[in-house]
Structure formats: C-alpha cells, structure tokens
Design an enzyme around this catalytic site. Structure first.
Site, PDB file in Angstrom:
ATOM      1  CB  SER A  39     -55.859  33.974   9.055  1.00 36.26           C
ATOM      2  OG  SER A  39     -55.153  33.098   8.218  1.00 36.26           O
ATOM      3  CB  SER A  80     -52.491  35.333   7.090  1.00 37.48           C
ATOM      4  OG  SER A  80     -53.881  35.693   7.136  1.00 37.48           O
ATOM      5  CE  LYS A 100     -55.054  39.134   7.409  1.00 42.24           C
ATOM      6  NZ  LYS A 100     -55.664  37.781   7.569  1.00 42.24           N
TER       7      LYS A 100
END
Length: 500
Positions: A180, A156, A81
C-alpha cells in the site's frame, strides 16, 4: 528562490530553510495554498491542519533564528495517512465507524515527525482501514490520480501518493500491509518505500494486519524518502515487534547510488515473478525490462533465482491478513468509542453491536472480516490459517536462500498501470492482483521500494527493489542509481493540475 517552492525536493527545501533562503512558514504556506487550489480536483486529503502546520513552521523559524541545531528535514512539511493516530487531529481510517474521532495521543511516527520539526499538513485519504488497492473504498471521498483524474491513484495509500504527485506535499507517510505504499507509488510516478517490518514503530497505527503493517515514506525521489525514513525509524519499547538495532544508513546509500555505479552488485530476477510478469500489461513489462537494461549498464549483474513458494503468496496473504483484521476490528463494538447505532434502550448489546458494524463498516471491510472469521473458525483454522502460516515460513526461507545468491531482488511493482474508476470493484480477485508482486515482501518482512521507471500509454510504471531484512540501504542504493537514469524525474513530468 528562482523556481516555485512546490517544485523543490524535500532535501532542497530543507537546505533553503537551514541556510536562510526561505522560511519554514513560507514553504508551508506554499503547500497549503497548493492544497487549496487543487485538492478539490484530486481529493487527497481528509483533513487539512492549516493552523497547526503554520504554528510548527513558526516554531522552526524561531529555533533557527536562535541558532539552534535542527534535524535534516526541519521545516519541511509532510502529509500523514489517516490511519496513523494524531492527537488533537481527526483520525478516521477513512471509515464511518470512526467519524469525528479525535485521539488523545500521537503515534510514535507522529512524535518523531514533530521532534524533527516537520509541519504536518493534514491527513490523507485511503481505502477504509487500509483494505483495498485503489482508494475506492474510502467512506468519505474519491481520490484521483494526478496523471489522469479519471483513474485511481492506487491503494490503500492513494491519498499520500496523490498528494506528493500533485505537489501538495513534498513528503508523505503511508503504511504498507501488502503493497500500500509501493503500489500507489508505481501508478502515480512517486517513490514509495516499505521499510523492514519492525524497524518503524507500529505504536499508534490503527491495526489492519498486525504481523504485516509497516509505516514508511512517500516522496518524489530516493534521497527525500531516505531522509524521511531515518526520521521516523528506530526502536520503540511501546511496540513489542520493534527491532532493537541501528537504523540502516539509507540516506548515505541514496547519495551513494546517485553516482550511478552499481558495480559488483547482484540483482536477482525471480523465476516465478517472471511467470507472473507474463500476465502484466505489455507496456508495463517493456518499461520494466528497459529499467533492467539500465541497471545492467550501471554495472549490476542480473541473476535468475527460483522461489517456488512465491506462487502461493497471494492466497496466503488473503488468509493471513483478513484473519488478523477479523481479530483487530472486533474492538469496534459501539461501546467504547466511535460510532454507536441503534441504542434506543430497547435493544440488546449484541443488536447494538450488529447495527453499529452494519452502519459503520464498508463493503470491502465486511468482506475481509467475513473471510477472516471463517478462516479462524473452529474446524477450519488449521486447514486455512494454519496452512497459510506454514506457507509464509516457506516464503521466508525462499527469500533467505535467494539472498545467499544475490544482494537484492527486482520485479515490476504492479502488473498494470492505474485503471479507471469502477473497472475492478465488481471483481475483488482482479483488484487483489494489483499486489501480486508486492505481497511476498510483506510476508517475509524485508524492505521494498518502488521507483519510477517509465511510462506505458502515458501512465507511470514502477520497478520494485526488494532487500534482505535490515538491508534497506541496499534498496535505496539501487533505487537512487536507477533514478539517476531518468531525466527528468517522472514526478516532474506529470501533467500539471491547475485547480481553481
């Protein structure tokens, strides 16, 4: 190998590489080729590091040829990420304010991936600074759900989940501040795990909410996630919140759970969550209840517990997290690094800072900074932030009380399946409801896992397992046992993305 490389589990690929049936380079090339073929449609990656990934893969192959003993995931590629700092590779947090920034150091999580011999494929898309529930707030591109590209992949960390679901990576790293990792896992049919807060180092994570942020694994099954969990976990003296304790035996627990025996295990259903589940979509509730029935058949005992403070978890989170974000994001001033706007020699420092933040931050980040700054302002800090911290203490006490009655808690992961793009961006509250069931675990600090449990109108549904602090192994055992009842794994039934 008879089947496609990209269809293999991470554990299976690791065994193939270790035993000479495949090379790390061939495996890494297969996933890089898959990214080339389908990421134009999915949009999971912000940066792909082909040369770096292949160089690491070649090093692993050379080490194996020399007879060196390597770790359990050596040679298996991973996506990261883009809120996790990577030295020499762009790290943007999906924000214009960090566009083009190349860090001079690696996060601890990245160091541990490199030490384990896992080639890093690249950086995945997210909501800007991890603030969002749909990956619609990235400053750079839209990420699609591989099950239906008109729908969101969750947030997210939608990029990491979509990369795994679309078989562009066998493993990925996400971060979980309010759900997330777990929420994108639920809506993409992947397994997402939030470890105990402090058991994985936050050093090198771009901070959103420092008392909540937790890095963790995204995978296609519990064992793969557990193997990655063990690679990245452990005490780090550079992180003042790091827990100096042994890593729970999560891989052993995942293997144990695969036998499908949960005899003697007590799983709690939270009364207040049951009330919240009444607001869940009927198809989500049906899939969740079917999962509960499967757990009973596996020998688990279901007990009802009461956690009165859980009803206040959502507003508590949306006072604490924006307050910490307001403080953390104050460092983006256009002076030390990142974007700098309006510096023509005629403007004051304050004017340059204002123009930089106006140009560099997106709407959701600005919304949360304003909310957090207000909650921390003189005259309101005790009324809002102070009270929220008191409720957080009550939530922790409720968790501790329930774990005297049961071994783990279960709930739906999300109230609804993946929604279509644009459906909720005009109503922040409806967007925030996506994390209704995941937020309490972040406020408590314990582990949580979302495991695929069925479909609702053709879209994946997740069941969440929550454990006590440092009880990560319990959550993996339950997730693996439930997974054993899904035939085939949901991640393998996703519609094929053909790409170019």
């Amino acid at each position: 190998m008879d089947d496609r490389i990209i269809d293999r589990t991470a554990a299976g690929l690791a065994a193939d590489i270790r035993e000479g049936r495949a090379t790390s380079r061939s495996v890494t090339e297969a996933f890089l080729d898959r990214i080339d073929a389908v990421d134009g449609e999915v949009g999971a990656f912000l940066h792909v590091d082909r040369d770096g990934a292949l160089a690491t893969a070649s090093e692993v192959d050379a080490a194996l040829a020399a007879g060196e003993e390597l770790g359990p995931l050596a040679g298996v590629p991973v996506a990261v990420k883009d809120i996790v700092v990577t030295g020499g590779m762009p790290t943007t947090a999906a924000s214009k304010i960090l566009e083009g920034w190349i860090p001079p150091y690696d996060a601890t999580v990245v160091e541990r991936l490199q030490a384990a011999g896992t080639p890093i494929l690249g950086k995945t898309n997210l909501d800007e600074f991890a603030m969002g529930s749909s990956t619609e707030y990235s400053a750079y591109r839209r990420t699609a759900n591989p099950w239906d590209t008109a729908r969101i992949p969750g947030g997210s960390g939608g990029g990491s989940a979509a990369a795994v679901a679309a078989k562009m990576a066998p493993l990925a790293i996400g971060t979980d501040t309010g759900g997330s990792i777990r929420q994108p896992g639920a809506v993409t049919g992947t397994l997402g795990a939030k470890p105990t807060y402090g058991s994985n180092s936050r050093y090198g994570l771009i901070a959103f909410s420092s008392s909540l942020d937790t890095p963790g694994p995204v995978a296609r099954n519990a064992l793969d996630a557990a193997l990655l969990h063990e690679v990245i976990s452990g005490h780090d003296p550079r992180d003042s919140t790091s827990i100096d304790a042994p890593v729970p035996p999560v891989a052993e627990a995942a293997r144990s759970g695969a036998s499908g025996d949960l005899s003697g295990l007590r799983l709690g259903v939270v009364e207040q969550f049951a009330e919240g589940a009444g607001a869940a979509e009927p198809g989500v509730l049906d899939a969740y209840l079917a999962g509960v029935d499967q757990l009973v058949k596996l020998g688990a005992e279901i007990v009802e517990v009461s956690c009165p403070s859980f009803s206040y978890a959502l507003p508590t989170y949306y006072l604490i997290a924006p307050s910490e974000a307001s403080s953390n994001l104050a460092r983006y001033d256009g002076v030390r690094y990142g974007l700098r706007s309006g510096d023509d020699g005629r403007r004051s420092l304050e004017e340059v800072m204002g123009l930089t933040r106006e140009a560099g931050f997106g709407p959701e980040v600005k919304r949360r900074i304003i909310l957090g700054t207000y909650a921390l302002s003189a005259g309101y800090v005790d009324q809002f932030y102070g009270r929220a911290q008191k409720v957080r203490t009550l939530i922790k006490r409720d968790f501790e009380a329930t774990f005297e009655q049961c071994d783990a808690l279960i709930s739906p992961t999300t109230p609804f399946t993946a929604f279509k793009y644009g459906e909720r961006t005009g109503d922040p509250y409806q967007m925030y409801l996506a994390d209704l069931f995941t937020i309490p675990t972040n406020l408590y600090g314990g582990p949580g896992i979302s495991v695929p449990v069925g479909l609702s109108d053709g879209m994946p549904v997740g069941l969440q397992v929550m454990g006590p602090v440092m009880g990560d192994d319990i959550t993996y055992r339950v997730a693996s046992a439930l997974e054993s009842t899904q035939d085939p794994l949901l991640a393998d039934t996703a519609p094929e993305i053909e790409g170019k």
